[in-house]
Design an enzyme around this catalytic site. Structure first.
Site, PDB file in Angstrom:
ATOM      1  N   LYS A  11       0.864  -1.184   0.000  1.00 46.28           N
ATOM      2  CA  LYS A  11       0.000   0.000   0.000  1.00 46.28           C
ATOM      3  C   LYS A  11       0.897   1.230   0.000  1.00 46.28           C
ATOM      4  O   LYS A  11       2.059   1.159   0.423  1.00 46.28           O
ATOM      5  CB  LYS A  11      -0.863   0.010   1.269  1.00 46.28           C
ATOM      6  N   GLY A  58     -25.936   1.746   1.667  1.00 53.73           N
ATOM      7  CA  GLY A  58     -25.042   2.399   0.717  1.00 53.73           C
ATOM      8  C   GLY A  58     -25.368   2.003  -0.711  1.00 53.73           C
ATOM      9  O   GLY A  58     -24.946   0.948  -1.190  1.00 53.73           O
ATOM     10  N   VAL A  63     -20.898   0.274  -5.698  1.00 52.73           N
ATOM     11  CA  VAL A  63     -21.067  -1.169  -5.512  1.00 52.73           C
ATOM     12  C   VAL A  63     -22.529  -1.493  -5.191  1.00 52.73           C
ATOM     13  O   VAL A  63     -23.107  -2.416  -5.763  1.00 52.73           O
ATOM     14  CB  VAL A  63     -20.150  -1.695  -4.383  1.00 52.73           C
ATOM     15  N   TYR A  99     -25.282  -0.076  -5.941  1.00 53.29           N
ATOM     16  CA  TYR A  99     -26.169   0.019  -7.107  1.00 53.29           C
ATOM     17  C   TYR A  99     -26.102  -1.273  -7.941  1.00 53.29           C
ATOM     18  O   TYR A  99     -27.129  -1.862  -8.292  1.00 53.29           O
ATOM     19  CB  TYR A  99     -25.770   1.234  -7.960  1.00 53.29           C
TER      20      TYR A  99
END
Ligand code: NAD
Length: 357
Positions: free
Chosen positions: A80, A180, A184, A186
């Protein structure tokens, strides 16, 4: 903070501090493990309160990527990067090209991607300096928006949980409450609706709620109603830390399976509380690996269809995790961690002899 102590405690291989005053770049790249392959993980842009905070974040996130890639069965390690800067002012070409040059200097040991507060455009700048970047725009060979693949993997993870709990993965007539309805959420709603599920949604955005209600129908819940909703599956697809001492006692659904990262506020205590409540929890990093599978397919030059097929295998992985948790009497997160560690050890052992060139 003692960097060498931190490195050895979480088993990191390498940390690179990158500084380029000419463009205002202060970045840290952490390579947790390359036992399975090059360390892949996004680049986060964040205005950390201190250097220690930035270092802790990149160490934690890079370790998480090792486990995610390992349990997804990918030939990738974990890494990362964090850029310490103001997300409102730090999106210059020069800054991201400078970061790209530091990534290039690692020769492919670390591969970057977009993450919190970084964009496809930022990755396009990185790509001008190095090929060790994914998630740049589709018209320059990138894989574009990963959320349909993430949602597809999450959909199959939900099916796996249903099979374990109800004996069938069939979604017909099952109710799934999505927290939410963003990128994602949706696409997940679309897959679930097509499979015959009834939908409930909770979101702080009226616009996002209106879109899913119009396209797929269902019921809107406020945040308080969401956690005690009478449904088969809660699918958190918004923010982290939502499974905690306040929400868990209210949950009636037998399954929690959603795409949001870091859902458990505390991995040990909240994981154990779900287990004690008899709730089947699909560990977030297992069920949401579709995004990583998508960038893996970009790296290997395989098709979007192949990425979708691989994401569908999350069905098998989620079942394996739940079964391991049951047989070992541990939480599902502990089980997925063990599966990841076992795979890393087994594959690392393969390299004990030289196979010639
Ligand atoms: P997004 O920003 O497109 O959508 C998030 C949605 O959550 C938005 O509609 C937002 O209004 C809503 N939201 C925010 N706070 C909320 C709250 N308190 N209550 C209810 N709704 C709230 O993000 P996304 O790309 O869809 O990602 C969703 C989650 O999945 C994130 O945790 C992300 O880290 C994780 N994830 C995403 C991907 C991917 O491919 N996009 C991959 C792996 C994990």
């Amino acid at each position: 903070m003692s960097v060498f102590t931190e490195l050895s405690e979480a088993g990191h291989e390498q940390i690179v501090f990158c500084r380029d005053d000419s463009v205002g770049l202060r970045a840290i790249i952490a390579i947790h493990s390359t036992a399975l392959g090059p360390a892949l993980g996004g680049c986060r842009l964040y205005n950390y309160a201190s250097e220690d905070d930035a270092l802790r974040d990149v160490l934690r996130l890079s370790r998480g990527m090792t486990y995610k890639a390992a349990v997804a069965g990918l030939d990738l390690g974990g890494g990362k990067a964090v850029i310490w800067g103001d997300p409102n002012t730090s999106h210059s070409e020069a800054l991201f090209r400078s970061f790209g040059r530091f990534v290039a200097s690692l020769g492919g040991r670390y591969i970057t991607a977009e993450d919190m507060n970084t964009t496809v455009e930022d990755m396009n700048y990185v790509y001008r300096e190095t090929r060790w970047v994914t998630g740049h725009s589709a018209n320059s060979g990138g894989s574009g928006d990963p959320s349909p693949v993430t949602a597809w993997g999450t959909f199959h993870g939900i099916r796996a949980c249903l099979e374990v709990v109800y004996g069938s993965p069939d979604l017909t007539g099952r109710t799934v409450a999505i927290q939410g309805a963003g990128s994602v959420g949706y696409h997940l709603a679309r897959f679930l609706k097509d499979a015959g599920a009834r939908l409930m949604y909770s979101d702080i955005s009226e616009r996002r709620l209106a879109r899913v209600m119009e396209e797929f129908g269902g019921t809107v819940l406020d945040d308080e109603e969401y956690w005690s909703a009478g449904c088969d599956v809660l699918a958190p697809c918004a923010i982290g830390g939502v499974l905690n001492a306040r929400t868990i006692p209210r949950i009636k659904a037998p399954i929690i399976a959603g795409a949001a990262n870091n859902q458990l506020a505390n991995e040990q205590t909240d994981g154990a509380a779900l287990e004690q409540a008899g709730i089947t929890y699909a560990p977030d990093y297992v069920i949401n690996a579709g995004g990583l599978i998508n960038v893996n397919s970009e790296l290997r030059g395989t098709s979007h269809e192949k990425a979708m097929q691989d994401a569908a295998n999350i069905f098998t992985t989620v079942k394996a995790v739940i079964n391991k948790a049951k047989s070992a009497g541990i939480t599902t997160t502990q089980a997925s961690n063990r599966l990841a560690e076992e795979r890393i050890e087994a594959v690392a052992r393969l390299r004990r002899f030289h196979i010639g060139s």
